[in-house]
Design a protein around this motif. Sequence first.
Motif, PDB file in Angstrom:
ATOM      1  N   LEU A   1     -16.885  11.903  -7.453  1.00 53.94           N
ATOM      2  CA  LEU A   1     -15.329  12.561  -6.495  1.00 53.94           C
ATOM      3  C   LEU A   1     -15.556  10.907  -5.147  1.00 53.94           C
ATOM      4  O   LEU A   1     -14.353  10.520  -4.281  1.00 53.94           O
ATOM      5  CB  LEU A   1     -15.117  13.571  -6.085  1.00 53.94           C
ATOM      6  N   VAL A   2     -16.712  10.451  -5.489  1.00 55.43           N
ATOM      7  CA  VAL A   2     -16.551   9.077  -4.572  1.00 55.43           C
ATOM      8  C   VAL A   2     -16.142   8.344  -5.701  1.00 55.43           C
ATOM      9  O   VAL A   2     -15.970   7.362  -6.108  1.00 55.43           O
ATOM     10  CB  VAL A   2     -18.373   8.934  -4.620  1.00 55.43           C
ATOM     11  N   TYR A   3     -15.304   7.348  -4.860  1.00 52.82           N
ATOM     12  CA  TYR A   3     -14.403   6.673  -5.148  1.00 52.82           C
ATOM     13  C   TYR A   3     -15.453   5.146  -5.231  1.00 52.82           C
ATOM     14  O   TYR A   3     -16.098   4.535  -4.494  1.00 52.82           O
ATOM     15  CB  TYR A   3     -13.346   5.696  -3.702  1.00 52.82           C
ATOM     16  N   ALA A   4     -14.659   4.343  -6.667  1.00 50.77           N
ATOM     17  CA  ALA A   4     -15.325   3.872  -6.948  1.00 50.77           C
ATOM     18  C   ALA A   4     -15.258   2.606  -6.554  1.00 50.77           C
ATOM     19  O   ALA A   4     -15.776   0.965  -6.947  1.00 50.77           O
ATOM     20  CB  ALA A   4     -15.443   3.331  -9.026  1.00 50.77           C
ATOM     21  N   GLY A   5     -14.480   2.499  -6.015  1.00 57.23           N
ATOM     22  CA  GLY A   5     -13.889   0.778  -4.995  1.00 57.23           C
ATOM     23  C   GLY A   5     -13.474  -0.178  -5.468  1.00 57.23           C
ATOM     24  O   GLY A   5     -12.095  -0.039  -6.045  1.00 57.23           O
ATOM     25  N   ALA A   6     -13.343  -1.448  -5.232  1.00 58.98           N
ATOM     26  CA  ALA A   6     -12.529  -2.812  -5.939  1.00 58.98           C
ATOM     27  C   ALA A   6     -12.625  -2.382  -7.284  1.00 58.98           C
ATOM     28  O   ALA A   6     -10.602  -2.856  -7.901  1.00 58.98           O
ATOM     29  CB  ALA A   6     -12.912  -3.745  -4.942  1.00 58.98           C
ATOM     30  N   LYS A   7     -13.135  -2.161  -8.012  1.00 58.50           N
ATOM     31  CA  LYS A   7     -13.190  -2.694  -9.384  1.00 58.50           C
ATOM     32  C   LYS A   7     -11.519  -1.473 -10.035  1.00 58.50           C
ATOM     33  O   LYS A   7     -11.584  -2.296 -10.721  1.00 58.50           O
ATOM     34  CB  LYS A   7     -14.916  -1.964 -10.244  1.00 58.50           C
ATOM     35  N   VAL A   8     -11.853  -0.423  -9.620  1.00 58.02           N
ATOM     36  CA  VAL A   8     -11.242   0.656  -9.535  1.00 58.02           C
ATOM     37  C   VAL A   8      -9.662   0.050  -9.223  1.00 58.02           C
ATOM     38  O   VAL A   8      -8.446   0.824  -9.535  1.00 58.02           O
ATOM     39  CB  VAL A   8     -11.134   2.488  -9.132  1.00 58.02           C
ATOM     40  N   ALA A   9      -9.901   0.184  -8.141  1.00 57.37           N
ATOM     41  CA  ALA A   9      -8.602  -1.089  -7.280  1.00 57.37           C
ATOM     42  C   ALA A   9      -7.955  -1.751  -7.853  1.00 57.37           C
ATOM     43  O   ALA A   9      -6.625  -1.193  -8.227  1.00 57.37           O
ATOM     44  CB  ALA A   9      -8.327  -0.606  -5.906  1.00 57.37           C
ATOM     45  N   GLU A  10      -8.227  -2.164  -8.630  1.00 57.42           N
ATOM     46  CA  GLU A  10      -7.780  -2.933  -9.298  1.00 57.42           C
ATOM     47  C   GLU A  10      -7.010  -2.618 -10.758  1.00 57.42           C
ATOM     48  O   GLU A  10      -6.320  -2.935 -10.942  1.00 57.42           O
ATOM     49  CB  GLU A  10      -8.903  -4.697  -9.322  1.00 57.42           C
ATOM     50  N   ALA A  11      -8.019  -2.288 -10.906  1.00 51.18           N
ATOM     51  CA  ALA A  11      -7.439  -1.633 -12.035  1.00 51.18           C
ATOM     52  C   ALA A  11      -6.095  -0.993 -13.014  1.00 51.18           C
ATOM     53  O   ALA A  11      -5.334  -0.612 -13.136  1.00 51.18           O
ATOM     54  CB  ALA A  11      -8.353  -0.906 -13.453  1.00 51.18           C
ATOM     55  N   GLN A  12      -6.318   0.098 -11.235  1.00 52.24           N
ATOM     56  CA  GLN A  12      -4.841   0.907 -10.558  1.00 52.24           C
ATOM     57  C   GLN A  12      -4.046   0.066 -10.474  1.00 52.24           C
ATOM     58  O   GLN A  12      -2.953   0.185 -11.165  1.00 52.24           O
ATOM     59  CB  GLN A  12      -5.342   2.155  -9.765  1.00 52.24           C
TER      60      GLN A  12
ATOM     61  N   ALA B   1      -3.138  -3.111 -11.386  1.00 49.25           N
ATOM     62  CA  ALA B   1      -2.493  -3.288 -13.325  1.00 49.25           C
ATOM     63  C   ALA B   1      -1.517  -2.788 -13.647  1.00 49.25           C
ATOM     64  O   ALA B   1      -0.842  -3.304 -14.270  1.00 49.25           O
ATOM     65  CB  ALA B   1      -3.335  -4.259 -13.715  1.00 49.25           C
ATOM     66  N   ALA B   2      -2.505  -1.160 -13.902  1.00 48.13           N
ATOM     67  CA  ALA B   2      -1.561  -0.278 -14.840  1.00 48.13           C
ATOM     68  C   ALA B   2      -0.755   0.666 -14.133  1.00 48.13           C
ATOM     69  O   ALA B   2       0.451   0.697 -14.708  1.00 48.13           O
ATOM     70  CB  ALA B   2      -2.870   1.011 -14.542  1.00 48.13           C
ATOM     71  N   TYR B   3      -0.848   0.338 -12.844  1.00 46.41           N
ATOM     72  CA  TYR B   3       0.444   1.468 -11.948  1.00 46.41           C
ATOM     73  C   TYR B   3       0.471   1.139 -10.516  1.00 46.41           C
ATOM     74  O   TYR B   3       0.264   1.687  -9.572  1.00 46.41           O
ATOM     75  CB  TYR B   3      -0.811   3.069 -11.864  1.00 46.41           C
ATOM     76  N   PRO B   4       1.455  -0.456 -11.089  1.00 44.49           N
ATOM     77  CA  PRO B   4       1.451  -1.050 -10.087  1.00 44.49           C
ATOM     78  C   PRO B   4       2.486   0.192  -9.310  1.00 44.49           C
ATOM     79  O   PRO B   4       3.030  -0.207  -8.080  1.00 44.49           O
ATOM     80  CB  PRO B   4       1.889  -2.207 -10.330  1.00 44.49           C
ATOM     81  N   ASP B   5       3.050   1.061  -9.533  1.00 48.32           N
ATOM     82  CA  ASP B   5       3.918   1.552  -8.368  1.00 48.32           C
ATOM     83  C   ASP B   5       3.473   2.903  -7.684  1.00 48.32           C
ATOM     84  O   ASP B   5       4.286   3.529  -7.020  1.00 48.32           O
ATOM     85  CB  ASP B   5       4.978   2.811  -9.759  1.00 48.32           C
ATOM     86  N   ILE B   6       2.583   3.004  -7.671  1.00 47.28           N
ATOM     87  CA  ILE B   6       1.766   4.548  -7.471  1.00 47.28           C
ATOM     88  C   ILE B   6       1.424   3.757  -5.984  1.00 47.28           C
ATOM     89  O   ILE B   6       1.087   2.543  -5.524  1.00 47.28           O
ATOM     90  CB  ILE B   6       0.685   4.353  -7.993  1.00 47.28           C
ATOM     91  N   ALA B   7       2.482   4.447  -4.820  1.00 43.82           N
ATOM     92  CA  ALA B   7       2.110   3.745  -3.735  1.00 43.82           C
ATOM     93  C   ALA B   7       2.289   5.104  -2.548  1.00 43.82           C
ATOM     94  O   ALA B   7       2.906   6.189  -2.771  1.00 43.82           O
ATOM     95  CB  ALA B   7       3.020   3.360  -3.235  1.00 43.82           C
ATOM     96  N   PRO B   8       2.475   4.877  -1.232  1.00 36.81           N
ATOM     97  CA  PRO B   8       2.437   6.057  -0.245  1.00 36.81           C
ATOM     98  C   PRO B   8       3.469   6.775  -0.613  1.00 36.81           C
ATOM     99  O   PRO B   8       4.480   5.720  -0.459  1.00 36.81           O
ATOM    100  CB  PRO B   8       2.043   5.738   1.115  1.00 36.81           C
ATOM    101  N   LEU B   9       3.662   7.467   0.274  1.00 37.11           N
ATOM    102  CA  LEU B   9       5.386   8.816   0.445  1.00 37.11           C
ATOM    103  C   LEU B   9       5.385   8.642   1.712  1.00 37.11           C
ATOM    104  O   LEU B   9       4.859   9.759   2.384  1.00 37.11           O
ATOM    105  CB  LEU B   9       5.161   9.790  -0.277  1.00 37.11           C
ATOM    106  N   GLU B  10       6.386   7.914   2.239  1.00 36.88           N
ATOM    107  CA  GLU B  10       7.090   7.538   3.008  1.00 36.88           C
ATOM    108  C   GLU B  10       8.253   8.611   3.289  1.00 36.88           C
ATOM    109  O   GLU B  10       8.880   9.246   2.403  1.00 36.88           O
ATOM    110  CB  GLU B  10       7.598   6.349   3.629  1.00 36.88           C
ATOM    111  N   THR B  11       7.662   9.768   5.024  1.00 38.50           N
ATOM    112  CA  THR B  11       9.589  10.530   4.496  1.00 38.50           C
ATOM    113  C   THR B  11       9.654  10.383   6.341  1.00 38.50           C
ATOM    114  O   THR B  11       8.841  10.430   7.655  1.00 38.50           O
ATOM    115  CB  THR B  11       9.037  12.045   4.414  1.00 38.50           C
ATOM    116  N   GLU B  12      10.729  11.043   6.597  1.00 37.73           N
ATOM    117  CA  GLU B  12      11.299  11.218   8.392  1.00 37.73           C
ATOM    118  C   GLU B  12      10.619  12.351   8.891  1.00 37.73           C
ATOM    119  O   GLU B  12      10.898  12.917  10.209  1.00 37.73           O
ATOM    120  CB  GLU B  12      12.541  10.947   8.170  1.00 37.73           C
ATOM    121  N   LEU B  13      10.345  13.163   7.836  1.00 40.74           N
ATOM    122  CA  LEU B  13      10.149  14.389   8.125  1.00 40.74           C
ATOM    123  C   LEU B  13       8.434  14.689   9.360  1.00 40.74           C
ATOM    124  O   LEU B  13       7.465  13.479   9.087  1.00 40.74           O
ATOM    125  CB  LEU B  13       9.199  15.409   7.439  1.00 40.74           C
TER     126      LEU B  13
END
Length: 239
Positions: free
Chosen positions: A129-140, A142-154
């Motif tokens: 569960l330890v995040y692997a860092g920049a290498k995983v971030a770059e792969a993500q 490239a593969a899933y550019p739409d994954i982003a935080p959810l902004e809400t007015e709540l």
Amino acid sequence: MKHLGKIALLVAVIGAGGAALMIFGARLGLWEPITGFGLYRSYFNPLAMIVAGLGLFALVLHLIRKEKAAAVLGGLAALVGVALLVPMISSTLNPPVRAAPINDITTDTANPPAFLVLDDTRPGARTSLVYAGAKVAEAQAAAYPDIAPLETELNAAAAYARALAVANAMGWEIIAEDAENHRFEATARTSVFYFADDVVVVVTEQDSGSRVDMRSVSRVGRSDQGVNAARIRAFQQQF
């Protein structure tokens, strides 16, 4: 040979039951998901071919012998075999797109939500569960550019309550809740093979509402076949 149709149908029933056990055995508590997946990869297609082949042989033989009732049984067995062969036929005609070799997806790769309760001792875990860092971030990226935080007015409290409600509606097992810090950890299961993925959701207060971040990590496998990204999308859509 006059009973071949009955034998073929019996083999088909047993084969279908065995195939179902491979897929759903972990859900029944018979073994770990990786065991069922291993059985599936090793034996599912050979089992399907045996059922289909025996059923077809029985069908043809009984048709030649003009034994209609027995031919029907053979035909039913052959249909069961063909149904079991559908996954193999489908993947042959339409090879699946190879998923990115990552199993840890987050809406915030710069500051991924951390797991505070779940850890590397969770049952059946073969990943950290330890995040692997920049290498995983770059792969993500490239593969899933739409994954982003959810902004809400709540506000944060309302967004946290809604996030928790969505998680429950999606059937996740809530492992730990922290309403004061607007975060929770959960385990989600895949419908096929019952693989476990661990999820953490964190809500952060902002001037104009709040931001919902999450992270979904598979317990086994180098690649998650896109399951974690799909889970995040589904969660955000339902939210």
